[in-house]
Scaffold this motif. Structure first.
Motif, short mmCIF file in Angstrom:
data_model
loop_
_atom_site.label_atom_id
_atom_site.label_comp_id
_atom_site.label_asym_id
_atom_site.label_seq_id
_atom_site.Cartn_x
_atom_site.Cartn_y
_atom_site.Cartn_z
N LEU A 1 0.84 -1.20 0.00
CA LEU A 1 0.00 0.00 0.00
C LEU A 1 0.87 1.25 0.00
CD1 LEU A 1 -2.68 -0.99 2.68
CD2 LEU A 1 -2.47 -1.76 0.30
N GLU A 2 0.56 2.15 -0.90
CA GLU A 2 1.38 3.36 -1.08
C GLU A 2 0.60 4.58 -0.62
OE1 GLU A 2 2.94 3.67 -5.03
OE2 GLU A 2 3.43 5.80 -4.80
N ALA A 3 1.15 5.29 0.34
CA ALA A 3 0.48 6.49 0.87
C ALA A 3 0.96 7.74 0.14
CB ALA A 3 0.79 6.63 2.35
N PRO B 1 6.48 2.64 0.51
CA PRO B 1 6.71 4.06 0.81
C PRO B 1 7.39 4.76 -0.36
CG PRO B 1 7.80 2.62 2.44
CD PRO B 1 7.36 1.76 1.30
N GLU B 2 7.07 6.03 -0.56
CA GLU B 2 7.71 6.81 -1.63
C GLU B 2 8.35 8.06 -1.04
OE1 GLU B 2 5.89 7.33 -5.48
OE2 GLU B 2 6.35 9.49 -5.44
N LEU B 3 9.60 8.29 -1.42
CA LEU B 3 10.34 9.45 -0.91
C LEU B 3 9.56 10.74 -1.12
CD1 LEU B 3 14.12 10.14 -1.20
CD2 LEU B 3 12.49 11.95 -1.65
N ALA B 4 9.11 10.97 -2.36
CA ALA B 4 8.43 12.24 -2.66
C ALA B 4 7.20 12.44 -1.78
CB ALA B 4 8.02 12.27 -4.13
N HIS B 5 6.47 11.37 -1.54
CA HIS B 5 5.21 11.50 -0.81
C HIS B 5 5.44 11.90 0.64
CE1 HIS B 5 3.17 8.61 -3.92
NE2 HIS B 5 3.70 9.69 -4.47
N GLU B 6 6.45 11.31 1.27
CA GLU B 6 6.72 11.68 2.67
C GLU B 6 7.30 13.09 2.73
OE1 GLU B 6 5.78 9.42 5.28
OE2 GLU B 6 5.10 8.07 3.69
N ILE C 1 9.57 -0.29 -2.54
CA ILE C 1 9.89 1.11 -2.23
C ILE C 1 9.93 1.93 -3.52
CG2 ILE C 1 12.43 0.84 -2.32
CD1 ILE C 1 12.47 2.67 0.24
N ASP C 2 9.40 3.14 -3.46
CA ASP C 2 9.42 4.06 -4.60
C ASP C 2 10.44 5.15 -4.34
OD1 ASP C 2 7.49 2.64 -5.90
OD2 ASP C 2 6.00 4.26 -5.97
N LEU C 3 11.50 5.12 -5.14
CA LEU C 3 12.58 6.10 -4.97
C LEU C 3 12.47 7.19 -6.02
CD1 LEU C 3 15.49 3.52 -4.49
CD2 LEU C 3 14.22 4.74 -2.72
N PHE D 1 12.34 2.95 -9.14
CA PHE D 1 12.39 4.40 -9.35
C PHE D 1 11.06 4.87 -9.91
CE2 PHE D 1 16.78 2.90 -9.54
CZ PHE D 1 17.28 3.60 -8.46
N ASP D 2 10.33 5.61 -9.11
CA ASP D 2 9.05 6.16 -9.54
C ASP D 2 9.26 7.65 -9.78
OD1 ASP D 2 6.48 6.60 -10.20
OD2 ASP D 2 5.65 6.35 -8.19
N ALA D 3 9.86 7.97 -10.91
CA ALA D 3 10.27 9.34 -11.17
C ALA D 3 10.18 9.62 -12.66
CB ALA D 3 11.70 9.54 -10.67
MN MN Z 1 4.75 6.03 -6.39
#
Ligand code: MN
Ligand code: GCO
Ligand code: MN
Length: 391
Positions: free
Chosen positions: A184-186, A220-225, A248-250, A290-292
């Motif tokens: 689950l991605e917040a 978890p995604e860096l951008a989101h936090e 993990i989404d970096l 990598f979600d970028a």
């Molecule tokens: Mn993402």
């Protein structure tokens, strides 16, 4: 030196079709794309060329929503061929439950039961598609699961519906023998004004209310936090501690800005360093996804530079973490800051009545303890020197 930072399959670097495939469109642009779209098969070839290990997709990144069965078959065949040619694998798949107009007020959490049922149908079909290509992680990012106003949507109902959907889909995965783990991605906001379960910590609490919490973790995604102004590595650590770091989404992102989705390591060097150090030290062995997106200034050569840069930065941070851990002077200061002298062993750890009584009676020199400088300034500057290559 440069050769040390070549990506290899064991690094498990993955990209979404939607990342390298982004046309550079944003909400202020005209309809002309900056980059013409490439087919999924060609995107796989691009990823093969830059040295990625895997490729992930949303159902509609691979098969457009209104494709005929014959069109779908053709795309799948070409995609499979490109996977075979390049050796890329598909570790993760997910459903697009946010682009279509029907999801304007949510998918699983919509007030409208027809929308909720349609979302379930779409997710099941997406799971079938992912399984066909061997995906074992299924991500749920609820981009539209939230509101701009709470006049008619009730977050309690929303959570109930989201729970029902995940329970349903968990049973579906098991009934098909897919063996998926859900991640689950917040995200705090964007595209909704407020998205339900806005942080990784919130997701971790919610997971325990599901029928099969053991099959559900987080992505978890860096951008989101960072959008929420939080420390990403701390969120990841909590997920790891709970045994829930399934994916993990970096990427990269300035704090308190709109969703930027930058190349990993572009901006937040120190945060990214601590993150990579953490992942490597605990032995996380999932995908480094990598979600970028590449900047809008780039053509496809620039997209390759972007993808290579994500992986290269990861490997540079990994190397810097190794140097940090092997640096005697740095490690001596880290050890000193912990002031480990065993004198408190008799008080700490598991409770016992005797321990508690002895501790209550003990007299501490509070000011002496507080007065000790921890040398974090010195240590932190040593890290800066190390990262900037002057140490
Ligand atoms: Mn993402
Ligand atoms: C975003 C999200 C998405 C998801 C993707 C996979 O901000 O748009 O990060 O990119 O990660 O939909 O579920
Ligand atoms: Mn994102």
């Amino acid at each position: 030196m440069a050769n040390n930072f070549q990506p290899k399959p064991e690094h498990k670097f993955t990209f979404g079709l939607w990342t390298v495939g982004s046309s550079g469109r944003d909400q202020f642009a005209t309809n002309d794309p900056i980059r013409n779209s490439l087919s999924p098969a060609d995107l796989v070839r691009l990823l093969g060329e830059v040295g990625a290990y895997g490729v992930n997709f949303h159902d509609n990144d691979l098969i457009p929503m209104d494709a005929t069965p014959a069109e779908a078959d053709k795309i799948k065949k070409e995609f499979r061929k490109a996977l075979d040619e390049t050796g890329l694998v598909v570790p993760m798949a997910t459903t697009n439950l946010f682009s279509a107009a029907i999801f304007k007020d949510g998918a699983f959490t919509s007030n409208d039961p027809k929308v909720r049922a349609y979302a379930l149908q779409k997710a099941m079909r997406g799971m079938d598609l992912g399984a066909e290509f061997g995906a074992k992680i299924y991500v749920f990012w609820g981009g539209r699961e939230g509101s701009e106003t709470d006049v008619a949507k009730n977050p309690l109902e929303g959570l109930k519906h989201f729970r029902e959907a995940l329970n349903f889909l968990g049973e579906y995965s098991n009934s098909q023998g897919y063996g998926y783990k859900f991640a689950l991605e917040a995200k705090p906001n964007e595209p909704r004004g407020d998205i339900y379960l806005p942080t990784t910590g919130a997701m971790l609490g919610f997971i325990e209310t599901l029928d099969h919490p053991e099959m559900v973790g987080v992505n978890p995604e860096l951008a989101h936090e960072h959008m929420a102004g939080l420390n990403f590595m701390h969120a990841v650590a909590q997920a790891w501690d709970a045994g829930k770091l399934f994916h993990i989404d970096l990427n990269d992102q300035n704090y308190a800005r709109f969703d930027q989705d930058w190349r990993f390591g572009q901006q937040s060097w120190k945060q990214s360093f601590f993150l990579v150090k953490f992942l490597e030290e605990v032995g996380y062995n999932g995908s480094r996804h990598f979600d970028a997106h590449a900047f809008r200034t780039e053509d496809y050569e620039g997209v390759k530079d972007f993808a290579r840069g994500c992986m290269r930065s990861y490997l540079i941070f990994k190397e810097k973490a190794r140097l940090f851990n092997e640096d005697k002077e740095i490690q001596a200061l880290v050890a000193e800051s912990k002031a480990e002298d065993k004198s408190m062993d008799k008080f700490l750890g598991k409770f016992s009545a005797e321990k508690a009584a002895e501790l209550k009676a003990f007299s501490f020199d509070r000011n002496a303890i507080a007065g000790r400088g921890l040398k974090y300034e010195k240590l932190d500057q040593m890290l800066t020197d190390l990262m900037l290559g002057v140490r």
